[in-house]
Design an enzyme around this catalytic site. Structure first.
Site, mmCIF file in Angstrom:
data_model
loop_
_atom_site.group_PDB
_atom_site.id
_atom_site.type_symbol
_atom_site.label_atom_id
_atom_site.label_comp_id
_atom_site.label_asym_id
_atom_site.label_seq_id
_atom_site.Cartn_x
_atom_site.Cartn_y
_atom_site.Cartn_z
ATOM 1 N NE ARG A 182 -3.471 0.185 2.825
ATOM 2 C CZ ARG A 182 -4.393 0.342 3.630
ATOM 3 N NH1 ARG A 182 -4.594 -0.854 4.361
ATOM 4 N NH2 ARG A 182 -4.682 1.460 3.810
ATOM 5 C CG ASP A 199 2.879 6.474 2.286
ATOM 6 O OD1 ASP A 199 1.995 5.531 2.869
ATOM 7 O OD2 ASP A 199 4.369 6.436 2.791
ATOM 8 C CE1 TYR A 258 7.462 1.055 -2.042
ATOM 9 C CE2 TYR A 258 8.325 -0.952 -1.185
ATOM 10 C CZ TYR A 258 7.280 0.077 -1.564
ATOM 11 O OH TYR A 258 5.655 -0.280 -1.187
ATOM 12 N NE ARG A 283 7.525 9.634 1.919
ATOM 13 C CZ ARG A 283 6.533 10.430 2.412
ATOM 14 N NH1 ARG A 283 5.161 9.758 2.716
ATOM 15 N NH2 ARG A 283 6.557 11.759 2.599
#
Length: 280
Positions: free
Chosen positions: A49, A51, A129, A215
């Site tokens: 999921r 952001d 990522y 992040r």
């Protein structure tokens, strides 16, 4: 029957993956289109999921659908049901995109049947990522919207040395937004930075990531790379196991979900069962 769907999207036009009332989200757009085409309510389960503002190059989701609805997709054409679904969904989602004619910011690449024990989220072995940074005005490219611009030069050696202490299984509470009843223990397989032409690319690969973890990892290591913090600071933050005013979260637009890895057919159910265990 259960259907796996592979897709990609530019996150700039979405308020994240998950449905939110009154807001445009990836899940909301796709579920509406799927329900329209298949003529029954569709609910998606996703691998990761993302952001608001985060992109995906290779996202994976699954849904369940009535056999007859799936078989009826081609109509009178000779296409396979999956190819018919891809064509129809992409035509619908293109209408909601804010861009030039023919542009769409979410693309379904493939849709096909999978065993009933496949779970896009829990059957996954890992997620990978990437985070893109242009460190210095000479590297800024106004045509790209998936890159963080910085007016400093990053020390990749310092960043990679600092990242080594975070590899392995740890409680990443200092790097996550914790959710009630959820574990913040994860296994980080890869974390590092390299130069690719004018850009710095950071890569993070783990069995799973908790909310805001990637992040925060990137924001923390950027602080090291630009000289604002020492190389031991990320390890210190890890050992503190507290989310406080020291948290540095990198902007969303530089982050992309690149790939999700799965075991072989026949191992989906076992992996999903293992992934559901609580680690604390």
């Amino acid at each position: 029957m259960r259907i796996r769907m592979d897709l990609s999207y530019n996150g700039m036009g979405f308020h994240g993956w998950a449905i939110q009332p009154g807001l445009r989200t990836v899940q909301g757009e796709l579920e509406a289109a799927l329900s329209m085409v298949l003529r029954e309510p569709i609910t998606l389960t996703v691998a990761g999921r993302t952001d608001a503002g985060v992109h995906a190059a290779e996202q994976v989701a699954h849904f369940d659908v009535n056999d007859d609805a799936w078989a009826a997709l081609p109509g009178r054409s000779s296409r396979e049901p999956g190819k018919s679904l891809v064509r129809k969904i992409n035509a619908i989602t293109a209408r909601g995109a804010d861009g030039p004619p023919g542009y769409t910011d979410v693309v379904v690449k493939a849709a096909y049947g999978v065993p009933d024990d496949f779970d896009a989220r829990f059957s996954a072995l890992w997620r990978s990522y990437s985070y893109r940074i242009a460190d210095g005005p000479e590297n800024w490219d106004p045509r790209r919207r998936d890159v963080l611009w910085g007016d400093w030069k990053l020390d990749l050696g310092a960043m990679n040395r600092a990242a080594e202490s975070l590899l392995g299984e740890h409680d990443f509470l200092s790097f996550c937004k914790p959710r009630a009843g959820a574990s913040t223990v994860r296994t980080l397989f890869e974390l590092g930075f390299r130069r690719e032409g004018a850009m710095v690319v950071g890569v993070a690969k783990a069995d799973a990531f908790c909310h805001s973890q990637v992040r925060t990892l990137m924001g923390t290591l950027i602080e090291v790379g630009r000289g604002a913090r020492g190389e031991n600071w990320p390890a210190h933050r890890l050992s503190e196991r507290v989310r406080n005013g020291e948290v540095v979260v990198a902007p969303a637009h530089g982050l992309t979900l690149d790939e999700v890895g799965y075991p072989g057919v026949g191992e989906y159910g076992a992996q999903a069962k293992a992934a559901r265990r609580f680690r604390g």
